[in-house]
Design an enzyme around this catalytic site. Structure first.
Site, PDB file in Angstrom:
ATOM      1  N   SER A 144      -8.737   1.641 -10.763  1.00 36.09           N
ATOM      2  CA  SER A 144      -9.043   0.366 -11.535  1.00 36.09           C
ATOM      3  C   SER A 144      -8.931  -0.728 -10.879  1.00 36.09           C
ATOM      4  O   SER A 144      -9.301  -1.875 -11.382  1.00 36.09           O
ATOM      5  CB  SER A 144      -8.175   0.449 -12.948  1.00 36.09           C
ATOM      6  OG  SER A 144      -6.768   0.485 -12.413  1.00 36.09           O
ATOM      7  N   SER A 145      -8.466  -1.094  -9.672  1.00 35.86           N
ATOM      8  CA  SER A 145      -8.434  -2.209  -9.004  1.00 35.86           C
ATOM      9  C   SER A 145      -8.007  -2.368  -7.588  1.00 35.86           C
ATOM     10  O   SER A 145      -7.896  -1.149  -6.945  1.00 35.86           O
ATOM     11  CB  SER A 145      -6.996  -3.264  -9.775  1.00 35.86           C
ATOM     12  OG  SER A 145      -5.995  -2.652  -9.449  1.00 35.86           O
TER      13      SER A 145
ATOM     14  N   TYR B 197      -7.901  -1.783  -3.637  1.00 39.15           N
ATOM     15  CA  TYR B 197      -8.439  -0.836  -2.938  1.00 39.15           C
ATOM     16  C   TYR B 197      -8.863   0.395  -3.324  1.00 39.15           C
ATOM     17  O   TYR B 197      -9.992   1.066  -2.941  1.00 39.15           O
ATOM     18  CB  TYR B 197      -7.653  -0.659  -1.652  1.00 39.15           C
ATOM     19  CG  TYR B 197      -7.382  -1.788  -0.664  1.00 39.15           C
ATOM     20  CD1 TYR B 197      -8.444  -2.009   0.275  1.00 39.15           C
ATOM     21  CD2 TYR B 197      -6.090  -2.152  -0.085  1.00 39.15           C
ATOM     22  CE1 TYR B 197      -8.525  -3.015   1.222  1.00 39.15           C
ATOM     23  CE2 TYR B 197      -5.881  -3.173   0.789  1.00 39.15           C
ATOM     24  CZ  TYR B 197      -6.915  -3.248   1.441  1.00 39.15           C
ATOM     25  OH  TYR B 197      -7.155  -4.461   2.539  1.00 39.15           O
TER      26      TYR B 197
ATOM     27  N   TYR C 232       9.052  -5.244   4.139  1.00 38.81           N
ATOM     28  CA  TYR C 232       7.980  -4.248   4.126  1.00 38.81           C
ATOM     29  C   TYR C 232       8.191  -2.811   4.863  1.00 38.81           C
ATOM     30  O   TYR C 232       8.848  -2.214   4.563  1.00 38.81           O
ATOM     31  CB  TYR C 232       6.556  -4.834   4.333  1.00 38.81           C
ATOM     32  CG  TYR C 232       5.661  -4.065   3.770  1.00 38.81           C
ATOM     33  CD1 TYR C 232       5.016  -4.453   2.524  1.00 38.81           C
ATOM     34  CD2 TYR C 232       5.120  -2.696   4.150  1.00 38.81           C
ATOM     35  CE1 TYR C 232       4.134  -3.727   1.731  1.00 38.81           C
ATOM     36  CE2 TYR C 232       4.117  -2.178   3.269  1.00 38.81           C
ATOM     37  CZ  TYR C 232       3.527  -2.481   2.350  1.00 38.81           C
ATOM     38  OH  TYR C 232       2.685  -1.654   1.647  1.00 38.81           O
TER      39      TYR C 232
ATOM     40  N   VAL D 189      -4.335  -8.063   1.436  1.00 40.23           N
ATOM     41  CA  VAL D 189      -5.118  -8.689   0.720  1.00 40.23           C
ATOM     42  C   VAL D 189      -4.614  -9.377  -0.511  1.00 40.23           C
ATOM     43  O   VAL D 189      -3.377  -8.901  -0.936  1.00 40.23           O
ATOM     44  CB  VAL D 189      -6.408  -7.872   0.168  1.00 40.23           C
ATOM     45  CG1 VAL D 189      -7.343  -7.449   1.282  1.00 40.23           C
ATOM     46  CG2 VAL D 189      -5.836  -6.319  -0.336  1.00 40.23           C
TER      47      VAL D 189
END
EC number: 1.3.1.9
Length: 400
Positions: free
Chosen positions: A50-51, A53, A235, A273
């Protein structure tokens, strides 16, 4: 109703259905402009469609390869009084444009971690598609309800071993701040692997395989980010990195199984992104604002759609039919442009000198903010934000 943006923390609490539709159309047009992928997939399941990638993957499959697509997501529809989530409107727009082009499009709205979602997907595939030749796994959820026990497990965006302190940007106040994040406990690390690791990807593929709905030669891909030492403490070397390493473990196990019938499983490492997921990670907004500016200057900038189109055309479904280029861990690397030494060196040099006063001048911070709002349908060219819009948008979706 007339809908304006309202932000709280790293989310925008309102969404604009017309703006979201315009965003989806822009990605579709980007994909169509690239021309068709000659030997692309034809029947595709996208888990987390739905969003970000996941949405771009569904668009690349449908509008780049003419594929029938089934999307799975967990979103809220709008009501008379309140807009739905951006992912709901994105999915509604995708469905509308796919059907207008004569493409098969169905969606399932519910918890993708559940047994029920897997069964619903299998039932739809059996009824409508027979078998599928690609499975994209693109879930970004902070919480996972374990399908057997019902226990809720939460992930942590924390470093491992020691407190992480770094220069960051407060996106609410547009100020450069120093942020500190306490290290994760052993339990938090384990829980993050449970939520964000490869287990559910494996469960999906096992369920699909047992049901006989995977075609010979089926490819599956899951998405990861590695970055560089600028973001590693929070990360790759943090709790989230441990989960992404577990994705590598799962890819290896899945690849061994799928390769017996000519298929494959890969982790695709993508560039940073602007997404709802990345905006929640400390230091990522500042890093993204820096790296985007440099990549734009070098003509190397890509958004979600450009990245995924490149993955389809130049990695997974090459025109020459050759196997994709992979790194030593069998990953597809689409972060190759971002990781170029001159790009990373620029960010390393710039980081200590960024202040609140020069933030917009030295980085693409303003563009970052614009892109962030765009995720929710705001600031999209050609959309009249003073017009009355209906927040209730329905489409071909099965809810449970």
């Amino acid at each position: 109703m007339i809908i304006k943006p309202k932000t709280r923390g790293f989310i925008c609490t309102t969404t604009h259905p017309v703006g979201c539709e315009a965003n989806v159309l822009e990605q579709i047009n980007t994909t169509k402009a690239k021309g068709p992928i000659t030997n692309g997939p034809k029947k595709v399941l996208v888990i987390g469609s739905s969003s970000g990638y996941g949405l771009s993957s569904r668009i690349a499959a449908a509008f780049g390869s003419g594929a029938a697509t089934l999307g799975v997501f967990f979103e809220k529809p709008g009501t008379e009084k309140k807009p739905g989530t951006a992912g709901w409107y994105n999915s509604a727009a995708f469905d509308k444009f796919a059907k207008a082009d004569g493409l098969y499009s169905k969606s399932i709205n519910g918890d993708a971690f559940s047994h029920e979602a897997k069964q619903k997907a299998i039932d739809l595939i059996k009824a409508d598609l027979g078998q599928i030749d690609m499975v994209v796994y693109s879930l970004a959820s902070p919480v996972r309800k374990l399908p057997d026990s019902g226990e809720l497990i939460r992930s942590s965006l924390k470093p491992i071993g020691e407190t992480y302190t770094a220069t960051a940007v407060d996106t609410n106040k547009d100020l450069i701040i120093e942020t500190s994040v306490e290290p994760a406990s052993e339990q938090e690390i384990q829980d993050t692997v449970t939520v964000m690791g490869g287990e559910d990807w494996e469960l999906w593929l096992a369920a699909l395989s047992d049901a006989g709905v995977l075609a010979d030669g089926c490819k599956t891909v899951a998405y990861s980010y590695i970055g560089t030492e600028l973001t590693w403490p929070i990360y790759w070397h943090g709790a989230l990195g441990k989960a992404k390493m577990d994705l590598d473990r799962a890819a290896k196990a899945l690849d061994e199984k799928l390769s017996t019938t000519g298929g494959s499983a890969n982790v695709a490492v993508l560039k940073s992104v602007v997404t709802q997921a990345s905006s929640a990670i400390p230091v990522m907004p500042l890093y993204i604002a820096m790296v985007f500016k440099k990549m734009r200057e070098e003509g190397l900038h890509e958004g979600c759609m450009e990245q995924i189109n490149r993955m389809f055309a130049e990695r997974l479904y090459r025109e020459d039919g050759q196997a994709p280029q992979v790194d030593d861990a069998n990953r597809l690397r689409l972060d190759d442009w971002e990781l170029r030494e001159e790009i990373q060196q620029h960010c390393r040099d710039l980081w200590p000198s960024v202040t609140t006063e020069n933030l917009s001048e030295l980085t693409d911070y303003r563009e970052y903010k614009d892109e962030f709002l765009k995720l929710f349908g705001f600031g999209v060219e050609g959309v009249d934000y003073d017009a009355d819009v209906n927040p209730e948008v329905n489409f071909d979706v099965e809810q449970f």
